[in-house]
Structures are given as structure tokens and as C-alpha cells.
Design a protein around this motif. Structure first.
Motif, PDB file in Angstrom:
ATOM      1  N   GLY A  54       0.842  -1.193   0.000  1.00  0.00           N
ATOM      2  CA  GLY A  54       0.000   0.000   0.000  1.00  0.00           C
ATOM      3  C   GLY A  54       0.874   1.239   0.000  1.00  0.00           C
ATOM      4  O   GLY A  54       2.049   1.193   0.394  1.00  0.00           O
ATOM      5  N   TYR A  55       0.287   2.354  -0.435  1.00  0.00           N
ATOM      6  CA  TYR A  55       1.048   3.598  -0.561  1.00  0.00           C
ATOM      7  C   TYR A  55       0.401   4.708   0.266  1.00  0.00           C
ATOM      8  O   TYR A  55      -0.762   5.053   0.058  1.00  0.00           O
ATOM      9  CB  TYR A  55       1.129   4.020  -2.024  1.00  0.00           C
ATOM     10  CG  TYR A  55       1.869   3.029  -2.889  1.00  0.00           C
ATOM     11  CD1 TYR A  55       3.251   2.872  -2.790  1.00  0.00           C
ATOM     12  CD2 TYR A  55       1.181   2.233  -3.802  1.00  0.00           C
ATOM     13  CE1 TYR A  55       3.931   1.952  -3.577  1.00  0.00           C
ATOM     14  CE2 TYR A  55       1.852   1.313  -4.604  1.00  0.00           C
ATOM     15  CZ  TYR A  55       3.226   1.174  -4.480  1.00  0.00           C
ATOM     16  OH  TYR A  55       3.896   0.269  -5.262  1.00  0.00           O
ATOM     17  N   LEU A  56       1.189   5.250   1.195  1.00  0.00           N
ATOM     18  CA  LEU A  56       0.782   6.387   2.013  1.00  0.00           C
ATOM     19  C   LEU A  56       1.402   7.634   1.393  1.00  0.00           C
ATOM     20  O   LEU A  56       2.634   7.746   1.302  1.00  0.00           O
ATOM     21  CB  LEU A  56       1.264   6.203   3.447  1.00  0.00           C
ATOM     22  CG  LEU A  56       0.777   7.211   4.479  1.00  0.00           C
ATOM     23  CD1 LEU A  56      -0.681   6.944   4.843  1.00  0.00           C
ATOM     24  CD2 LEU A  56       1.641   7.139   5.737  1.00  0.00           C
ATOM     25  N   VAL A  57       0.562   8.554   0.962  1.00  0.00           N
ATOM     26  CA  VAL A  57       1.011   9.690   0.168  1.00  0.00           C
ATOM     27  C   VAL A  57       0.994  10.973   0.989  1.00  0.00           C
ATOM     28  O   VAL A  57       0.014  11.267   1.686  1.00  0.00           O
ATOM     29  CB  VAL A  57       0.114   9.855  -1.082  1.00  0.00           C
ATOM     30  CG1 VAL A  57       0.573  11.047  -1.919  1.00  0.00           C
ATOM     31  CG2 VAL A  57       0.130   8.580  -1.922  1.00  0.00           C
ATOM     32  N   ASP A  58       2.096  11.707   0.901  1.00  0.00           N
ATOM     33  CA  ASP A  58       2.224  13.028   1.533  1.00  0.00           C
ATOM     34  C   ASP A  58       1.868  12.999   3.016  1.00  0.00           C
ATOM     35  O   ASP A  58       1.005  13.745   3.495  1.00  0.00           O
ATOM     36  CB  ASP A  58       1.386  14.065   0.785  1.00  0.00           C
ATOM     37  CG  ASP A  58       2.113  14.615  -0.434  1.00  0.00           C
ATOM     38  OD1 ASP A  58       3.277  14.226  -0.663  1.00  0.00           O
ATOM     39  OD2 ASP A  58       1.513  15.439  -1.158  1.00  0.00           O
ATOM     40  N   GLY A  59       2.539  12.111   3.725  1.00  0.00           N
ATOM     41  CA  GLY A  59       2.415  12.088   5.178  1.00  0.00           C
ATOM     42  C   GLY A  59       1.059  11.693   5.695  1.00  0.00           C
ATOM     43  O   GLY A  59       0.691  12.062   6.824  1.00  0.00           O
ATOM     44  N   GLY A  60       0.298  10.942   4.910  1.00  0.00           N
ATOM     45  CA  GLY A  60      -0.991  10.456   5.368  1.00  0.00           C
ATOM     46  C   GLY A  60      -2.194  11.154   4.774  1.00  0.00           C
ATOM     47  O   GLY A  60      -3.328  10.858   5.140  1.00  0.00           O
ATOM     48  N   ARG A  61      -1.951  12.062   3.832  1.00  0.00           N
ATOM     49  CA  ARG A  61      -3.111  12.734   3.218  1.00  0.00           C
ATOM     50  C   ARG A  61      -3.970  11.739   2.459  1.00  0.00           C
ATOM     51  O   ARG A  61      -5.197  11.895   2.397  1.00  0.00           O
ATOM     52  CB  ARG A  61      -2.654  13.872   2.307  1.00  0.00           C
ATOM     53  CG  ARG A  61      -2.025  15.034   3.074  1.00  0.00           C
ATOM     54  CD  ARG A  61      -1.723  16.207   2.170  1.00  0.00           C
ATOM     55  NE  ARG A  61      -2.948  16.812   1.642  1.00  0.00           N
ATOM     56  CZ  ARG A  61      -2.968  17.741   0.692  1.00  0.00           C
ATOM     57  NH1 ARG A  61      -1.832  18.146   0.157  1.00  0.00           N
ATOM     58  NH2 ARG A  61      -4.095  18.255   0.283  1.00  0.00           N
ATOM     59  N   VAL A  62      -3.333  10.721   1.859  1.00  0.00           N
ATOM     60  CA  VAL A  62      -4.046   9.667   1.143  1.00  0.00           C
ATOM     61  C   VAL A  62      -3.357   8.338   1.428  1.00  0.00           C
ATOM     62  O   VAL A  62      -2.124   8.268   1.452  1.00  0.00           O
ATOM     63  CB  VAL A  62      -4.068   9.924  -0.380  1.00  0.00           C
ATOM     64  CG1 VAL A  62      -4.701   8.749  -1.125  1.00  0.00           C
ATOM     65  CG2 VAL A  62      -4.809  11.210  -0.709  1.00  0.00           C
ATOM     66  N   PHE A  63      -4.162   7.274   1.622  1.00  0.00           N
ATOM     67  CA  PHE A  63      -3.612   5.929   1.712  1.00  0.00           C
ATOM     68  C   PHE A  63      -4.393   5.006   0.799  1.00  0.00           C
ATOM     69  O   PHE A  63      -5.615   4.913   0.884  1.00  0.00           O
ATOM     70  CB  PHE A  63      -3.658   5.374   3.138  1.00  0.00           C
ATOM     71  CG  PHE A  63      -3.060   3.992   3.259  1.00  0.00           C
ATOM     72  CD1 PHE A  63      -1.740   3.757   2.913  1.00  0.00           C
ATOM     73  CD2 PHE A  63      -3.820   2.919   3.713  1.00  0.00           C
ATOM     74  CE1 PHE A  63      -1.184   2.487   3.012  1.00  0.00           C
ATOM     75  CE2 PHE A  63      -3.276   1.659   3.826  1.00  0.00           C
ATOM     76  CZ  PHE A  63      -1.949   1.428   3.474  1.00  0.00           C
ATOM     77  N   HIS A  64      -3.668   4.324  -0.106  1.00  0.00           N
ATOM     78  CA  HIS A  64      -4.245   3.328  -1.014  1.00  0.00           C
ATOM     79  C   HIS A  64      -3.649   1.980  -0.627  1.00  0.00           C
ATOM     80  O   HIS A  64      -2.454   1.753  -0.814  1.00  0.00           O
ATOM     81  CB  HIS A  64      -3.889   3.683  -2.462  1.00  0.00           C
ATOM     82  CG  HIS A  64      -4.606   2.878  -3.507  1.00  0.00           C
ATOM     83  ND1 HIS A  64      -4.609   1.497  -3.511  1.00  0.00           N
ATOM     84  CD2 HIS A  64      -5.348   3.257  -4.588  1.00  0.00           C
ATOM     85  CE1 HIS A  64      -5.305   1.071  -4.540  1.00  0.00           C
ATOM     86  NE2 HIS A  64      -5.764   2.112  -5.208  1.00  0.00           N
ATOM     87  N   PRO A  65      -4.463   1.049  -0.095  1.00  0.00           N
ATOM     88  CA  PRO A  65      -3.902  -0.202   0.419  1.00  0.00           C
ATOM     89  C   PRO A  65      -3.771  -1.320  -0.596  1.00  0.00           C
ATOM     90  O   PRO A  65      -3.251  -2.393  -0.253  1.00  0.00           O
ATOM     91  CB  PRO A  65      -4.916  -0.602   1.494  1.00  0.00           C
ATOM     92  CG  PRO A  65      -6.224  -0.106   0.945  1.00  0.00           C
ATOM     93  CD  PRO A  65      -5.893   1.186   0.223  1.00  0.00           C
ATOM     94  N   GLY A  66      -4.230  -1.105  -1.851  1.00  0.00           N
ATOM     95  CA  GLY A  66      -4.265  -2.213  -2.785  1.00  0.00           C
ATOM     96  C   GLY A  66      -5.285  -3.239  -2.351  1.00  0.00           C
ATOM     97  O   GLY A  66      -6.381  -2.893  -1.900  1.00  0.00           O
ATOM     98  N   ASP A  67      -4.937  -4.525  -2.444  1.00  0.00           N
ATOM     99  CA  ASP A  67      -5.851  -5.602  -2.061  1.00  0.00           C
ATOM    100  C   ASP A  67      -5.462  -6.178  -0.710  1.00  0.00           C
ATOM    101  O   ASP A  67      -5.103  -7.354  -0.578  1.00  0.00           O
ATOM    102  CB  ASP A  67      -5.835  -6.706  -3.116  1.00  0.00           C
ATOM    103  CG  ASP A  67      -6.815  -6.458  -4.243  1.00  0.00           C
ATOM    104  OD1 ASP A  67      -7.413  -5.366  -4.281  1.00  0.00           O
ATOM    105  OD2 ASP A  67      -6.977  -7.348  -5.100  1.00  0.00           O
ATOM    106  N   ALA A  68      -5.514  -5.358   0.308  1.00  0.00           N
ATOM    107  CA  ALA A  68      -5.229  -5.795   1.671  1.00  0.00           C
ATOM    108  C   ALA A  68      -5.836  -4.772   2.619  1.00  0.00           C
ATOM    109  O   ALA A  68      -6.051  -3.621   2.247  1.00  0.00           O
ATOM    110  CB  ALA A  68      -3.724  -5.916   1.906  1.00  0.00           C
ATOM    111  N   LEU A  69      -6.103  -5.205   3.815  1.00  0.00           N
ATOM    112  CA  LEU A  69      -6.636  -4.291   4.831  1.00  0.00           C
ATOM    113  C   LEU A  69      -5.488  -3.876   5.748  1.00  0.00           C
ATOM    114  O   LEU A  69      -5.523  -4.057   6.966  1.00  0.00           O
ATOM    115  CB  LEU A  69      -7.778  -4.958   5.598  1.00  0.00           C
ATOM    116  CG  LEU A  69      -8.955  -5.408   4.713  1.00  0.00           C
ATOM    117  CD1 LEU A  69     -10.056  -6.041   5.563  1.00  0.00           C
ATOM    118  CD2 LEU A  69      -9.516  -4.242   3.898  1.00  0.00           C
ATOM    119  N   THR A  70      -4.467  -3.301   5.148  1.00  0.00           N
ATOM    120  CA  THR A  70      -3.277  -2.866   5.867  1.00  0.00           C
ATOM    121  C   THR A  70      -3.565  -1.595   6.651  1.00  0.00           C
ATOM    122  O   THR A  70      -4.158  -0.649   6.124  1.00  0.00           O
ATOM    123  CB  THR A  70      -2.134  -2.600   4.876  1.00  0.00           C
ATOM    124  OG1 THR A  70      -1.875  -3.794   4.134  1.00  0.00           O
ATOM    125  CG2 THR A  70      -0.871  -2.149   5.596  1.00  0.00           C
TER     126      THR A  70
END
Length: 211
Positions: free
Chosen positions: A121-137
């Protein structure tokens, strides 16, 4: 930052005239990666990784680069030398002016008989956006906007609701919704909105929101 929801799991983020695209897959529009300065891919499943979509984006913009896990990078690096970067859990990097942290290691369990693949998963700009892909990370960092995999063969709504509760974002936007019919959406909206504890939102493909 402007968020544009593309079909299924793909989103576009725009800031300071630059564009970051996450997970342009086969359920997403053919031009989902067009105009991207950077592309992130969470894992190798085709609804998140379309080689033709990525090639179109990279060929259209000679300066565009990809950050992804090894299983995807190995399929692209020979064709685009120097433009494909391999990442894993704990890595940090800057892509098109966006600061990105990598969280997670494995895809959610689809069935015990199916081997689990890598997923990040990718956390963008210090948490402004998080995309976890196919996991509940759950990242070890506060999240403002969670891209929420709302429906998948590997999940049930109680898990989705508990995931929103655990991440506790300010807001959650639905993604991973290509298999969710309009007939079922009100039930998901009502239950996640009432029980998740965060603002629950969704955008139609092509719609935008300012974050």
C-alpha cells in the motif's frame, strides 16, 4: 491536492501541476495513466496492473516513472530501463513531487488454497491519502483520506467496516467497486456510513474531489 476516481481501483492525484496515478488496471479506462508523471502499482493482479495501460502512460510521457513491487517491475524494467523502481514495505521515496511511504507485504486471503502474493500500500504526503491495494493494511501513521476497497472476492462488509474503524481516517472514498452493482450500493453506503465511524464518500468514475 485533487483526487480523481477512475474505474475500479485506479485513482489520480494532482498537485502543483504534476500527476500521480495508482493502480491503472484492466477494469480502468484505457487512458487511466495518460498524462501521469509517476505511476504506483500495488500488486500484479490485472484489475490493478495492466501492462498496456502502463506502457501507454510511459510512452506518452518520456519522463514518467513507475514504482512497484518486484513481481510487476520484472515485467517492465527491460522495456523501460531506469524508469521502473522496485519497492517494498518500509521504503520511502518521492514520485512527481509526492512523498510516498510503502506499507504492507501480502495480499488479503482469497481462499486458503490460493497462495498469497505480495501486495503493498502507498501512504502519500504524510498520510493525506492511503491506497492499500488488495489488503486491509493499517499504516502506523494517521490517515486523512482512505481509499477503501469496498467490495472484493476476498472481503465481507463486516471486515470493511472494521477496517475503517481501525484506520480511523477523516474520510473514506470507495475504490475496488467494479463488481458492486448500483442496486447494492445503498446498503453498503448505509452500513459503512453508520458503523465505520468516519465520513464515507464515493465518486463516480471521472469525478473529482479536493483534498
Amino acid at each position: 491536492m485533487k483526487l480523481t476516481k477512475m474505474s475500479h481501483a485506479c485513482v489520480r492525484l494532482e498537485k502543483d501541476g504534476r500527476t500521480l496515478v495508482i493502480d491503472p488496471g484492466v477494469f480502468s479506462e484505457a487512458d487511466a495513466a495518460a498524462g501521469a508523471d509517476a505511476i504506483l502499482v500495488t500488486h500484479e493482479h490485472p484489475d490493478h496492473f495492466s501492462e498496456s495501460h502502463l506502457r501507454a502512460g510511459l510512452e506518452a510521457n518520456p519522463g514518467a516513472e513507475i514504482w512497484t513491487l518486484r513481481s510487476v517491475a520484472d515485467q517492465l524494467s527491460a522495456t523501460f530501463p531506469g524508469r521502473v523502481h522496485t519497492v517494498g514495505h518500509g521504503d520511502t521515496f518521492t514520485a512527481a513531487g509526492f512523498d510516498v511511504q510503502v506499507h504492507g507485504e501480502l495480499h488479503a486471503v482469497i481462499h486458503p488454497d490460493i497462495p498469497r502474493i505480495t501486495n503493498v500500500g502507498y501512504l502519500v504526503d504524510g498520510g493525506r491519502v492511503f491506497h492499500p491495494g488488495d489488503a486491509l493494511t493499517v499504516p502506523d501513521h494517521p490517515v486523512e483520506t482512505l481509499m477503501l476497497p469496498v467490495q472484493a472476492p476476498w472481503s465481507k462488509i463486516s471486515e470493511v467496516i472494521d477496517y475503517v474503524r481501525e484506520v480511523a481516517p477523516q474520510r473514506a472514498y470507495d475504490i475496488h467497486d467494479a463488481l458492486l452493482t448500483d442496486l447494492a450500493r445503498p446498503a453498503y453506503d448505509r452500513q459503512i456510513g453508520a458503523l465505520g465511524g468516519s465520513e464515507h464518500l464515493r465518486l463516480a468514475p471521472g469525478e473529482t474531489a479536493d483534498l
